[in-house]
Design a protein around this motif. Structure first.
Motif, PDB file in Angstrom:
ATOM      1  N   VAL A 144      32.115  42.429  29.196  1.00  0.00           N
ATOM      2  CA  VAL A 144      31.679  41.427  30.179  1.00  0.00           C
ATOM      3  C   VAL A 144      32.642  41.423  31.367  1.00  0.00           C
ATOM      4  O   VAL A 144      33.752  41.927  31.284  1.00  0.00           O
ATOM      5  CB  VAL A 144      31.646  39.992  29.589  1.00  0.00           C
ATOM      6  N   GLY A 145      32.181  40.831  32.439  1.00  0.00           N
ATOM      7  CA  GLY A 145      33.053  40.590  33.587  1.00  0.00           C
ATOM      8  C   GLY A 145      33.074  41.735  34.583  1.00  0.00           C
ATOM      9  O   GLY A 145      32.195  42.591  34.602  1.00  0.00           O
ATOM     10  N   ASP A 146      34.117  41.715  35.397  1.00  0.00           N
ATOM     11  CA  ASP A 146      34.212  42.673  36.506  1.00  0.00           C
ATOM     12  C   ASP A 146      34.048  44.125  36.066  1.00  0.00           C
ATOM     13  O   ASP A 146      33.495  44.950  36.792  1.00  0.00           O
ATOM     14  CB  ASP A 146      35.583  42.555  37.185  1.00  0.00           C
ATOM     15  N   GLU A 177      31.217  41.370  40.566  1.00  0.00           N
ATOM     16  CA  GLU A 177      32.615  40.902  40.562  1.00  0.00           C
ATOM     17  C   GLU A 177      32.689  39.455  41.028  1.00  0.00           C
ATOM     18  O   GLU A 177      33.192  39.172  42.122  1.00  0.00           O
ATOM     19  CB  GLU A 177      33.464  41.800  41.455  1.00  0.00           C
ATOM     20  N   HIS A 178      32.139  38.565  40.214  1.00  0.00           N
ATOM     21  CA  HIS A 178      32.211  37.146  40.548  1.00  0.00           C
ATOM     22  C   HIS A 178      32.524  36.345  39.298  1.00  0.00           C
ATOM     23  O   HIS A 178      32.138  36.694  38.192  1.00  0.00           O
ATOM     24  CB  HIS A 178      30.912  36.652  41.194  1.00  0.00           C
ATOM     25  N   TRP A 179      33.200  35.238  39.558  1.00  0.00           N
ATOM     26  CA  TRP A 179      33.789  34.404  38.520  1.00  0.00           C
ATOM     27  C   TRP A 179      32.765  33.887  37.507  1.00  0.00           C
ATOM     28  O   TRP A 179      32.932  34.037  36.303  1.00  0.00           O
ATOM     29  CB  TRP A 179      34.490  33.253  39.236  1.00  0.00           C
ATOM     30  N   ALA A 205      31.255  36.390  34.838  1.00  0.00           N
ATOM     31  CA  ALA A 205      32.018  36.713  33.617  1.00  0.00           C
ATOM     32  C   ALA A 205      31.712  35.685  32.521  1.00  0.00           C
ATOM     33  O   ALA A 205      31.531  36.039  31.353  1.00  0.00           O
ATOM     34  CB  ALA A 205      33.516  36.758  33.930  1.00  0.00           C
ATOM     35  N   TYR A 264      26.235  35.124  41.262  1.00  0.00           N
ATOM     36  CA  TYR A 264      26.488  33.954  42.113  1.00  0.00           C
ATOM     37  C   TYR A 264      27.859  34.054  42.749  1.00  0.00           C
ATOM     38  O   TYR A 264      28.825  34.450  42.098  1.00  0.00           O
ATOM     39  CB  TYR A 264      26.422  32.682  41.258  1.00  0.00           C
ATOM     40  N   TRP A 292      30.334  31.901  45.961  1.00  0.00           N
ATOM     41  CA  TRP A 292      30.389  30.849  46.971  1.00  0.00           C
ATOM     42  C   TRP A 292      31.636  31.066  47.815  1.00  0.00           C
ATOM     43  O   TRP A 292      32.555  31.799  47.447  1.00  0.00           O
ATOM     44  CB  TRP A 292      30.442  29.475  46.321  1.00  0.00           C
TER      45      TRP A 292
HETATM   46  C1  LIG Z   1      41.750  37.389  45.465  1.00  0.00           C
HETATM   47  C2  LIG Z   1      40.469  37.157  44.693  1.00  0.00           C
HETATM   48  C3  LIG Z   1      39.636  36.138  45.051  1.00  0.00           C
HETATM   49  C4  LIG Z   1      38.447  35.900  44.356  1.00  0.00           C
HETATM   50  N1  LIG Z   1      37.641  34.874  44.733  1.00  0.00           N
HETATM   51  C5  LIG Z   1      36.499  34.649  44.067  1.00  0.00           C
HETATM   52  C6  LIG Z   1      35.649  33.570  44.455  1.00  0.00           C
HETATM   53  O1  LIG Z   1      35.936  32.805  45.379  1.00  0.00           O
HETATM   54  N2  LIG Z   1      34.496  33.391  43.758  1.00  0.00           N
HETATM   55  C7  LIG Z   1      34.158  34.208  42.724  1.00  0.00           C
HETATM   56  O2  LIG Z   1      33.088  33.992  42.131  1.00  0.00           O
HETATM   57  N3  LIG Z   1      34.950  35.216  42.330  1.00  0.00           N
HETATM   58  C8  LIG Z   1      36.115  35.473  42.977  1.00  0.00           C
HETATM   59  N4  LIG Z   1      36.915  36.511  42.597  1.00  0.00           N
HETATM   60  C9  LIG Z   1      36.475  37.365  41.491  1.00  0.00           C
HETATM   61  C10 LIG Z   1      36.807  36.735  40.132  1.00  0.00           C
HETATM   62  O3  LIG Z   1      38.185  36.397  40.088  1.00  0.00           O
HETATM   63  C11 LIG Z   1      36.492  37.763  39.053  1.00  0.00           C
HETATM   64  O4  LIG Z   1      35.118  38.106  39.150  1.00  0.00           O
HETATM   65  C12 LIG Z   1      36.755  37.234  37.651  1.00  0.00           C
HETATM   66  O5  LIG Z   1      38.079  36.819  37.516  1.00  0.00           O
HETATM   67  C13 LIG Z   1      36.417  38.309  36.637  1.00  0.00           C
HETATM   68  O6  LIG Z   1      36.777  37.867  35.337  1.00  0.00           O
HETATM   69  P1  LIG Z   1      37.159  38.950  34.253  1.00  0.00           P
HETATM   70  O7  LIG Z   1      37.458  38.174  33.014  1.00  0.00           O
HETATM   71  O8  LIG Z   1      36.128  40.015  34.213  1.00  0.00           O
HETATM   72  O9  LIG Z   1      38.470  39.690  34.788  1.00  0.00           O
HETATM   73  P2  LIG Z   1      39.915  39.115  35.100  1.00  0.00           P
HETATM   74  O10 LIG Z   1      39.863  37.677  35.487  1.00  0.00           O
HETATM   75  O11 LIG Z   1      40.519  40.096  36.074  1.00  0.00           O
HETATM   76  O12 LIG Z   1      40.656  39.197  33.699  1.00  0.00           O
HETATM   77  C14 LIG Z   1      41.010  40.433  33.139  1.00  0.00           C
HETATM   78  C15 LIG Z   1      42.307  40.214  32.367  1.00  0.00           C
HETATM   79  O13 LIG Z   1      42.594  41.382  31.589  1.00  0.00           O
HETATM   80  C16 LIG Z   1      43.958  41.641  31.693  1.00  0.00           C
HETATM   81  N5  LIG Z   1      44.145  43.074  31.433  1.00  0.00           N
HETATM   82  C17 LIG Z   1      43.855  44.120  32.242  1.00  0.00           C
HETATM   83  N6  LIG Z   1      44.139  45.272  31.642  1.00  0.00           N
HETATM   84  C18 LIG Z   1      44.613  44.961  30.417  1.00  0.00           C
HETATM   85  C19 LIG Z   1      45.078  45.742  29.321  1.00  0.00           C
HETATM   86  N7  LIG Z   1      45.090  47.080  29.351  1.00  0.00           N
HETATM   87  N8  LIG Z   1      45.489  45.097  28.213  1.00  0.00           N
HETATM   88  C20 LIG Z   1      45.457  43.729  28.141  1.00  0.00           C
HETATM   89  N9  LIG Z   1      45.027  42.952  29.158  1.00  0.00           N
HETATM   90  C21 LIG Z   1      44.613  43.558  30.272  1.00  0.00           C
HETATM   91  C22 LIG Z   1      44.342  41.230  33.091  1.00  0.00           C
HETATM   92  O14 LIG Z   1      45.716  40.964  33.198  1.00  0.00           O
HETATM   93  C23 LIG Z   1      43.507  39.950  33.262  1.00  0.00           C
HETATM   94  O15 LIG Z   1      44.177  38.811  32.815  1.00  0.00           O
HETATM   95  C24 LIG Z   1      38.100  36.748  43.282  1.00  0.00           C
HETATM   96  C25 LIG Z   1      38.957  37.792  42.914  1.00  0.00           C
HETATM   97  C26 LIG Z   1      40.125  37.993  43.612  1.00  0.00           C
HETATM   98  C27 LIG Z   1      41.023  39.136  43.196  1.00  0.00           C
END
Ligand SMILES: Cc1cc2nc3c(=O)[nH]c(=O)nc-3n(C[C@H](O)[C@H](O)[C@H](O)COP(=O)(O)OP(=O)(O)OC[C@H]3O[C@@H](n4cnc5c(N)ncnc54)[C@H](O)[C@@H]3O)c2cc1C
Length: 179
Positions: free
Chosen positions: A66-68, A82-84, A87, A110, A112
């Motif tokens: 799931v997620g990004d 790639e949105h919060w 995930a 989604y 914003w």
């Molecule tokens: C600057 C910025 C601004 C953003 N603003 C918005 C916004 O306004 N609205 C919105 O909807 N989305 C926004 N996003 C996108 C949003 O943050 C992501 O879509 C969301 O966090 C994805 O969640 P995730 O759990 O897939 O990944 P992440 O939140 O990236 O979590 C992945 C985790 O896995 C860990 N990890 C990576 N590799 C390993 C490994 N090998 N072993 C163990 N752990 C590991 C990382 O440290 C991290 O903690 C933004 C992103 C950024 C970078």
């Protein structure tokens, strides 16, 4: 952009075609590359992310993503979002799948952005071929819908969070259905 350098109190951006632009602010959108190298040899199919079906299942049994990093199968093929909220919504679908429970929940992309006191929101997929209908517009706040093949595919809103959220529930449905 080929080069960025100071120009007095401003910045000078030189584009790849040689054009020069004097500016105060530069917004850099460099995108992101999914880190999937560590999955090499695992049997999990990867491409632009971890390749999944429409429930987040990877090519290996009992492994979901799931997620990004996850490229889920949708109506237009496999794609990462790639949105919060994505995930979290995908995680709910996967949790039900892991438990063998049915899931009617649709993951709607989604995002914003808060521009001072104005909230911009986009639900769903805005595609170039969609018919854009401006439903409301008071010169500052607006709400538009994107329709493809008679179905609501996306809602784009500024300063109309309540109405946008209500319409979000109807994404995928034929338009013009009273409820
Ligand atoms: C600057 C910025 C601004 C953003 N603003 C918005 C916004 O306004 N609205 C919105 O909807 N989305 C926004 N996003 C996108 C949003 O943050 C992501 O879509 C969301 O966090 C994805 O969640 P995730 O759990 O897939 O990944 P992440 O939140 O990236 O979590 C992945 C985790 O896995 C860990 N990890 C990576 N590799 C390993 C490994 N090998 N072993 C163990 N752990 C590991 C990382 O440290 C991290 O903690 C933004 C992103 C950024 C970078």
């Amino acid at each position: 952009m080929a080069r960025l350098e100071p120009s007095g109190r401003r910045l000078r951006a030189t584009l790849t075609d040689g054009a020069e632009i004097e500016t105060d602010v530069v917004v850099v959108g460099i995108g992101a590359v999914p880190e999937v190298g560590w999955l090499t040899g695992s049997g999990i199919e990867v491409g632009d992310g971890v390749l999944c079906d429409e429930r987040g299942r990877t090519s290996v049994a009992d492994v979901w993503a799931v997620g990004d990093v996850a490229a889920w199968l949708g109506s237009d093929g496999r794609r990462r979002v790639e949105h919060w909220t994505n995930a979290g919504e995908q995680a709910r679908v996967v949790a039900r799948d892991m438990l063998g429970l049915p899931c009617q929940e649709t993951v709607v992309p989604y995002f914003w952005s808060d521009q001072y006191d104005l909230k911009l929101q986009v639900f769903g997929d805005v595609t170039p071929s969609a018919e854009v209908r401006l439903e409301e517009d008071d010169g500052r706040r607006f709400l538009a819908t994107c329709v493809t093949d008679g179905r609501l595919m996306a809602v784009v809103a500024a300063g109309m969070a309540g109405k946008a959220a209500r319409l979000r529930r109807r994404i995928g449905e034929p338009v013009g259905v009273a409820r």
